[in-house]
Design a protein around this motif. Sequence first.
Motif, PDB file in Angstrom:
ATOM      1  N   CYS A  35     -47.444  36.733 -17.898  1.00  0.00           N
ATOM      2  CA  CYS A  35     -46.322  36.700 -17.302  1.00  0.00           C
ATOM      3  C   CYS A  35     -46.360  35.831 -16.126  1.00  0.00           C
ATOM      4  O   CYS A  35     -47.335  36.114 -15.101  1.00  0.00           O
ATOM      5  CB  CYS A  35     -45.709  37.934 -16.938  1.00  0.00           C
ATOM      6  SG  CYS A  35     -44.320  37.924 -15.570  1.00  0.00           S
ATOM      7  N   CYS A  38     -45.601  37.054 -12.384  1.00  0.00           N
ATOM      8  CA  CYS A  38     -46.360  37.972 -11.981  1.00  0.00           C
ATOM      9  C   CYS A  38     -47.790  37.797 -11.587  1.00  0.00           C
ATOM     10  O   CYS A  38     -48.204  36.896 -11.853  1.00  0.00           O
ATOM     11  CB  CYS A  38     -46.077  39.218 -12.974  1.00  0.00           C
ATOM     12  SG  CYS A  38     -44.643  39.195 -14.144  1.00  0.00           S
ATOM     13  N   SER A  46     -44.414  43.590 -18.069  1.00  0.00           N
ATOM     14  CA  SER A  46     -43.765  43.070 -16.918  1.00  0.00           C
ATOM     15  C   SER A  46     -42.227  43.128 -17.341  1.00  0.00           C
ATOM     16  O   SER A  46     -41.597  43.110 -18.495  1.00  0.00           O
ATOM     17  CB  SER A  46     -43.732  41.701 -16.541  1.00  0.00           C
ATOM     18  OG  SER A  46     -42.836  41.169 -15.749  1.00  0.00           O
ATOM     19  N   SER A  48     -39.782  41.096 -15.182  1.00  0.00           N
ATOM     20  CA  SER A  48     -39.232  39.990 -14.707  1.00  0.00           C
ATOM     21  C   SER A  48     -38.233  39.229 -15.617  1.00  0.00           C
ATOM     22  O   SER A  48     -38.383  39.450 -16.844  1.00  0.00           O
ATOM     23  CB  SER A  48     -40.338  39.094 -14.174  1.00  0.00           C
ATOM     24  OG  SER A  48     -41.112  38.607 -15.210  1.00  0.00           O
ATOM     25  N   ASP A  49     -37.501  38.436 -14.820  1.00  0.00           N
ATOM     26  CA  ASP A  49     -36.381  37.805 -15.860  1.00  0.00           C
ATOM     27  C   ASP A  49     -37.374  36.826 -16.765  1.00  0.00           C
ATOM     28  O   ASP A  49     -36.962  36.673 -17.783  1.00  0.00           O
ATOM     29  CB  ASP A  49     -35.945  36.850 -14.867  1.00  0.00           C
ATOM     30  CG  ASP A  49     -34.296  36.780 -14.765  1.00  0.00           C
ATOM     31  OD1 ASP A  49     -33.953  37.412 -15.676  1.00  0.00           O
ATOM     32  OD2 ASP A  49     -33.725  36.029 -13.898  1.00  0.00           O
TER      33      ASP A  49
ATOM     34  N   ASP B 584     -31.803  42.291 -12.948  1.00  0.00           N
ATOM     35  CA  ASP B 584     -31.105  41.513 -12.142  1.00  0.00           C
ATOM     36  C   ASP B 584     -29.627  41.365 -12.599  1.00  0.00           C
ATOM     37  O   ASP B 584     -29.629  40.823 -13.926  1.00  0.00           O
ATOM     38  CB  ASP B 584     -31.867  40.255 -11.786  1.00  0.00           C
ATOM     39  CG  ASP B 584     -33.031  40.435 -10.855  1.00  0.00           C
ATOM     40  OD1 ASP B 584     -33.003  41.699 -10.273  1.00  0.00           O
ATOM     41  OD2 ASP B 584     -33.780  39.654 -10.811  1.00  0.00           O
TER      42      ASP B 584
ATOM     43  N   GLY C 137     -38.963  29.724 -13.689  1.00  0.00           N
ATOM     44  CA  GLY C 137     -38.392  30.343 -12.777  1.00  0.00           C
ATOM     45  C   GLY C 137     -37.331  29.085 -11.838  1.00  0.00           C
ATOM     46  O   GLY C 137     -37.820  27.984 -12.052  1.00  0.00           O
TER      47      GLY C 137
END
Lengths: 122, 624, 173
Positions: A35, A38, A46, A48-49, B584, C137
């Motif tokens: 990830c 991370c 994880s 996360s998005d 989220d 991201g």
Amino acid sequence: MKFKIILTILLVNFYSCVLSDEIINENKIHKNLRCLVCQGQSISDSNSDFAITLKIVVKDLIEQGKTEDEIYNFLSEKYGDWILYKPKLNVVNFLLWFLPYFVLLLGGLIVFFIVRKNVKKT
Amino acid sequence: MLSNIGNSLLFLNVIISLLIIYYSYNCLKISNNLIFKKIYNLSLFQSTSILICFFTLISAFLISDFSLINVYQNSHSLKPVFYKISGTWGNHEGSLLLWVIILTIFSFLFLISNNKHPKDYRLYTLIIQNLLILGFLFFILFNSNPFGIVNPVPKEGLGLNPILQDPALAIHPPLLYVGFVGSSIYFSAAMASMISNYNDKPFAKSIKSWVLISWVFQTLGILVGSIWAYYELGWGGFWFWDPVENASLLPWFAMTALLHSLLVLEKRKALYFWTIILCLLTFTLSVTGTFLVRSGILNSVHTFANDPTRGIYILIFLSIMISASVYLLFTKYKPEKSHVSANSKETFVLINNWFMMFYLLTVLLGTLYPIFLDALLKSKISVGPPFYNSVIIPVVVVFLVFMAVGPQAKWIKNRFINLKQLLAILVGAIIINFAIIYFFKSYSVISNLIIISSLFLIISSLFDFLKKSETNLSRILSHLSFGFLIFFIGLNHNFSIEKDFNLKLGETKIIDNYKFVLKDLELYNQSNYKTIIGKLQVRNVITNEERILKPEIRIYENPQTLTYEASILTNFFKDHYLTMSNIDRSEYYNIKFQEKPLMIWIWISTIALSFGGFLSLFRNAKNN
Amino acid sequence: MQKIIKITTSIFFIFILVVFYISLNNTSDYDTENLVGIKLEKIKLESFENKKYLTNENLKKNNFTLINFWASWCAPCRVEHPFLMELSQEKNLKILGVNFKDKRNNALNFLDNLGNPYHYLAKDDQGKQSIGFGIYGIPESILIDKDFIVIKKFVGPLNLEDLNEIKKITNLL
């Protein structure tokens, strides 16, 4: 002799039941993907998005019939080898994969020779 | 105020160390076997003053004296007292002070407990140990001073990372430090042994207890670290092959190898130089690990706040250590007449060392390889669990078999091991393995081999115990529990069930045999954080077993952090492990549920393993 | 023989220590520089306005294209937005915006309030397409040339320095 027969039968049984099992394991792939956003986690660990998205993509790729290696190649082309927790066997990583076994072999030889030298003496 | 006391005590310690070295040097020139009384006194004084120095820092944390930059950065007046204290060593500067304490106290204890050994050997050990102490004192004084002050004095501290507020993590560093900093004493002793030509059996005797102490603590330290990772990180694993974890494992391999080769040196006067190399290697690896962790060149879960100047300092220290030990080894080395014979205990100790070196090099290579590639070729790779698992696990299978057979061999004498009995044990192991496969209904080649070989070790250790021919209880216990450890890890690794899904409040989800309901979500205000507690009902449709798990999402204020607290229900057969995290921009929660069989037995086996070391330590103390 | 062992051991340790020293001055942070120089052959993005797809075909007449990944919920995207507005005036450059994991109305509001710098607008509801661009991201931007070869990758919000660099590259033509 009896033992040896029992042993072979057991071993044969045990291998035959094992070799039939070959399916692509989604979770295994997740565990091999780092990830990137991370700290030292695989996407399996994880939430996360990024990890969520990557899991969806992996699922899609599996459904498209891609093999494990094809998935890894696709991702490492985009993100670099950094994303794979198990480095590919190539020129650069050759030593990483080869050296442990070399040491194992060398160590075995050293032990063997030390012991044999002394057998001769006695 | 406290800052001045601390700094003066550090300074005092530098002077004491210099004095000890000076007097020891003078004492060496006198040709009787007596050590000056004042050296003992100074050494005691040194230990006392460094302890007072440490207590000064602890009290600064206790009274929240934010004039100290270290306290300001790592504490907060609202923290519970226990974590204020553990905050002392939870940061780089404070932990270095702990380093020096262990170096100093071990130095003192080694001096007073080895009075049967010759003066030269003891004094050289003392001198070298004090050089190490000086090195770290300078590091503290010039680079990482925990008594640095901040002006103007802040009203409130920046707080301690909530992830670090955990009892397991609080006691984990001291345990590990006793382990790998403790190895410094046999580094010094090994150097002294070469300088003063004091070798073989008496040398082995003088360091054996120290090796055992550091091994036991290192084992416990690694265990507590794993327990922390399991309970706190919320990923359900306990070992991640993370570089920082590897850094604690490397000295452990070296210590384990040393522990075994010492047996040979003690009984058979063989392998002297190999033992010396292992002594030097253990502490060198400890310092290397510290370098890797503190300099920030690793990318890891556990990174400290990093600063390259620290790296430079430790690197210089490491270079001096390595060159001195390599130089000494080269000048003192002479080929020895070894007495190793086939199928004897010596052979099996050699085999143990051979495998330990393999593990050590594999883990070292895996840890360093990315760093080397990045530095030399600018190419970035990751080396993670799948690499270590695929390289190490197959070798462990063979290793376990040797470990089972080894102890049955005798010293020196050639004697064939009872082959029939071994085969019987093997068949037994395979049959049990079948039962296990049948019970869990899942299998893979390698997990089968691991289970069979660990069972093989377990059964033969049990046979050994029952025969009572050679009542080496500590060895049997250690080997037995190591077998159990691998056995339980194997079962746990292969038969864990993992479910990952999203759920919203009130929703029900059925996956395979499990039915999940998110019954409730509640918000609570705690003293220094807010928490959302979920109430999840998990029902096994087949067995009708029902569990309520309560995972938490915590929102901390100082500093602002979000943490996920796993809900873990443990019993002797399995752990249920569940984490809940918010997604989220969504009303759904991500749920990760794991059923991990026999989890608690992994901890128990490791405790039993280190207890074997304790037993050996007691026996050794009684014999001397 | 002994001499050889001595020399190799010494060289071995010196090598390790030197590498440690070199890596002290390296940053160990991850970046996706490796995408630079690679040709993005199979661009296929769902259009924001209609059911059609945006592909290499649509972009081939541009000298340079900046592919920008953004969302209305992403705070740094607001920071870089003025720079994108400025870049949209460049003559050699077209901007392709990819709306990332966003709600349609929020995205439209965002553009109404802050202006629309995008010559093409695509969407990536689940974030799946972004994986093909090596995105991890947002905001992230990728500058490609006429042949779809990646010239530069920008991770995080564009700043003044990036802006000038993009201008310089596109004006060289």
